[in-house]
Design an enzyme around this catalytic site. Structure first.
Site, PDB file in Angstrom:
ATOM      1  N   SER A 161       7.043   8.778  12.522  1.00  0.00           N
ATOM      2  CA  SER A 161       5.971   8.702  11.529  1.00  0.00           C
ATOM      3  C   SER A 161       6.520   8.904  10.129  1.00  0.00           C
ATOM      4  O   SER A 161       7.003   9.995   9.777  1.00  0.00           O
ATOM      5  CB  SER A 161       4.901   9.764  11.805  1.00  0.00           C
ATOM      6  N   LYS A 181       0.835  -1.209   0.000  1.00  0.00           N
ATOM      7  CA  LYS A 181       0.000   0.000   0.000  1.00  0.00           C
ATOM      8  C   LYS A 181       0.869   1.260   0.000  1.00  0.00           C
ATOM      9  O   LYS A 181       0.639   2.174  -0.786  1.00  0.00           O
ATOM     10  CB  LYS A 181      -0.919  -0.043   1.236  1.00  0.00           C
ATOM     11  N   ASP A 215       2.044  -1.450  11.642  1.00  0.00           N
ATOM     12  CA  ASP A 215       0.742  -1.858  11.089  1.00  0.00           C
ATOM     13  C   ASP A 215       0.415  -3.325  11.366  1.00  0.00           C
ATOM     14  O   ASP A 215      -0.684  -3.787  11.041  1.00  0.00           O
ATOM     15  CB  ASP A 215       0.715  -1.625   9.571  1.00  0.00           C
TER      16      ASP A 215
HETATM   17  C1  S3P Z   1       2.500   4.691   6.269  1.00  0.00           C
HETATM   18  C2  S3P Z   1       3.065   4.992   7.472  1.00  0.00           C
HETATM   19  C3  S3P Z   1       2.539   4.513   8.749  1.00  0.00           C
HETATM   20  C4  S3P Z   1       1.545   3.383   8.568  1.00  0.00           C
HETATM   21  C5  S3P Z   1       0.595   3.630   7.460  1.00  0.00           C
HETATM   22  C6  S3P Z   1       1.322   3.831   6.158  1.00  0.00           C
HETATM   23  C7  S3P Z   1       3.113   5.239   5.038  1.00  0.00           C
HETATM   24  O1  S3P Z   1       1.895   5.569   9.411  1.00  0.00           O
HETATM   25  O2  S3P Z   1       0.851   3.129   9.770  1.00  0.00           O
HETATM   26  O3  S3P Z   1      -0.303   2.526   7.311  1.00  0.00           O
HETATM   27  O4  S3P Z   1       2.805   4.756   3.936  1.00  0.00           O
HETATM   28  O5  S3P Z   1       3.942   6.153   5.153  1.00  0.00           O
HETATM   29  P1  S3P Z   1       2.725   6.608  10.335  1.00  0.00           P
HETATM   30  O6  S3P Z   1       3.870   7.026   9.544  1.00  0.00           O
HETATM   31  O7  S3P Z   1       1.787   7.732  10.630  1.00  0.00           O
HETATM   32  O8  S3P Z   1       3.099   5.826  11.558  1.00  0.00           O
END
Ligand code: S3P
Length: 436
Positions: free
Chosen positions: A167, A21, A315
């Site tokens: 994050s 994703k 996740d």
């Molecule tokens: C993601 C980062 C994560 C993850 C999300 C996808 C991304 O979130 O939980 O499903 O694609 O950068 P955070 O960076 O807010 O932890």
């Protein structure tokens, strides 16, 4: 849509789960901002990634597909996006909203970002703060929630931003805004998070530096269209990693799984618990490591989850909580307060369902303690969170009675076809409409 999963069964066979994703989102974003054509294969045709496709189409980017995971994007260059005629609806997707904020903050046109009920309740101040420091003007609802209104014509200045939380979405937002900013934009992170943005920017020929923990770039360069092969999503594979581990008699091969070291915390945690997972045929495809994973059933033991693995498995905790419920002894998770601001509050959502199934647990501010033991049966709520639904589906492999899982429609955000794929591997899962 609800799932009804019968107890028992085992997982057998070989499967490639849908595309990653995070990488799918980024392939559309960078492909749209590049000069020339980008061809993507293995693209995730889930609702979240399709929301990103729709947003860029609405901003004038020509995108063919996705058809059987293939997408062709005619990039418009860093200055080629046009104003959409309506608010951009990011559906359930936090990644779309936060990364797009970075891209839109420095455009000559104004934008508005909205989403579904879950997304409209998620915190956006974490991206508004650094973007405002760069010179963006963004209005949000109370508490920094969407809708977000981004003003036209802000001149962005490069900044250094010390991320207050681990994050990848915030990191990526700032770096993407940096493409449109004067001078250098850089970040430091409290702990390493997924680095797909940095890797993919380099794949598009953009220079991203990384020294002494500082990650950055200079604005005003150019992205050049490229080909991207999206690996299978380790976050989707996680449900089967756990399922095959907890179900006696299982032997499962998951192929072409993304093995980016910023994403493999789930493997390390399961291995510490005693799982039998062998990594086969490691290879690198388009700047991302990939491998096939062979999983055999193994008895698990409870552990204290090392804190440094938390961002690397962020996740995968719904699935890992099921592994903990099936383990001998207690599993302790701390330092995972970010779980509270995902598609649902994943600590509370999982704790409620585990309790319903008779699994003893204690909720902590920043984690949970789970006592392994028998899993009963019953009806659990998902709080419209895709990963909660799939986690409880695989829990049935170790349960004593049926598990009914309410509100499973959101599974299509990240894993379209989950139920039929899981059924093909041996999970006794049926889909039913809710009773009127
Ligand atoms: C993601 C980062 C994560 C993850 C999300 C996808 C991304 O979130 O939980 O499903 O694609 O950068 P955070 O960076 O807010 O932890």
């Amino acid at each position: 849509m609800e799932f009804l999963v019968s107890p028992g069964g085992s997982l057998q066979g070989e499967v490639r789960v849908p595309g990653d994703k995070s990488i799918s989102h980024r392939s559309v974003m960078l492909g749209a901002l590049a000069v020339g054509e980008t061809r993507v294969s293995g693209f995730l045709q889930g609702e979240d990634a399709l929301a990103t496709v729709a947003a860029f189409r609405a901003m004038g980017v020509s995108i063919d597909g996705p058809t059987r995971g293939e997408l062709k994007i005619q990039g418009v260059g860093l200055k080629g996006l046009r104003a959409a005629s309506a608010a951009l609806d990011m559906g359930n997707s936090g990644t779309s909203m936060r990364l797009l904020c970075g891209i839109l903050a420095g455009q000559a046109f104004a934008s508005e970002l909205v989403g579904d009920a879950s997304l409209m309740g998620r915190p956006m101040q974490r991206v508004i703060t650094p973007l405002t420091r760069m010179g963006a003007r963004i209005e949000a609802a109370d508490g920094g929630r969407p809708p977000l209104r981004i003003s036209a014509g802000a001149t962005l200045q490069g900044i250094h931003y010390d991320l207050p939380m681990a994050s990848a979405q915030v990191k990526s937002c700032v770096l993407l805004a940096g493409l449109f900013a004067d001078g250098e934009t850089s970040v430091t992170e409290p702990a390493p998070t997924r680095d797909h943005t940095e890797r993919m920017l380099r794949g598009f020929g953009y220079d991203v530096f990384q020294r002494d923990g500082v990650i950055g770039l200079r604005g005003g360069g150019q992205l050049t269209g490229t080909d991207i092969d999206v690996p299978a999503d380790i976050s989707s594979a996680a449900f089967f990693l756990v399922g095959a581990t907890i179900a006696p008699g299982s032997e499962l091969l998951l192929t072409h799984v993304g093995m980016n070291p910023t994403r493999t915390g789930v493997l390390q945690i399961l291995e510490l618990m005693g799982a039998d997972i062998s990594v086969q045929n490691p290879r690198e495809i388009g700047g991302e490591p990939v491998a096939d994973l062979l999983i055999r059933h193994a008895p698990l033991k409870g552990i204290e989850i090392p804190r440094d693995l938390v961002p690397l498995a962020i996740d995968e905790f719904p699935a890992l909580f099921i592994a903990a419920a099936c383990a001998k002894g207690r599993t302790v998770l701390r330092g995972a307060e970010e779980l509270r601001v995902k598609e649902s509050d994943r600590i509370a959502s999982m704790a409620e369902g585990l309790s319903t199934l008779g699994v003893r647990n204690e909720v902590l501010d920043d984690g949970i303690i789970i006592e392994g033991g028998p899993i009963g049966g019953g009806t659990v709520r998902t709080f419209h969170d895709h990963r909660i639904a799939m986690a409880f589906a695989v829990a049935a492999l170790c349960a004593e009675r049926d598990i009914q899982i309410l509100d499973c429609d959101h599974v299509a955000t990240s894993f379209p076809g989950f139920d039929s794929l899981a059924r093909g591997l041996g999970l006794p899962i049926a889909v039913q409409d809710p009773e009127p």
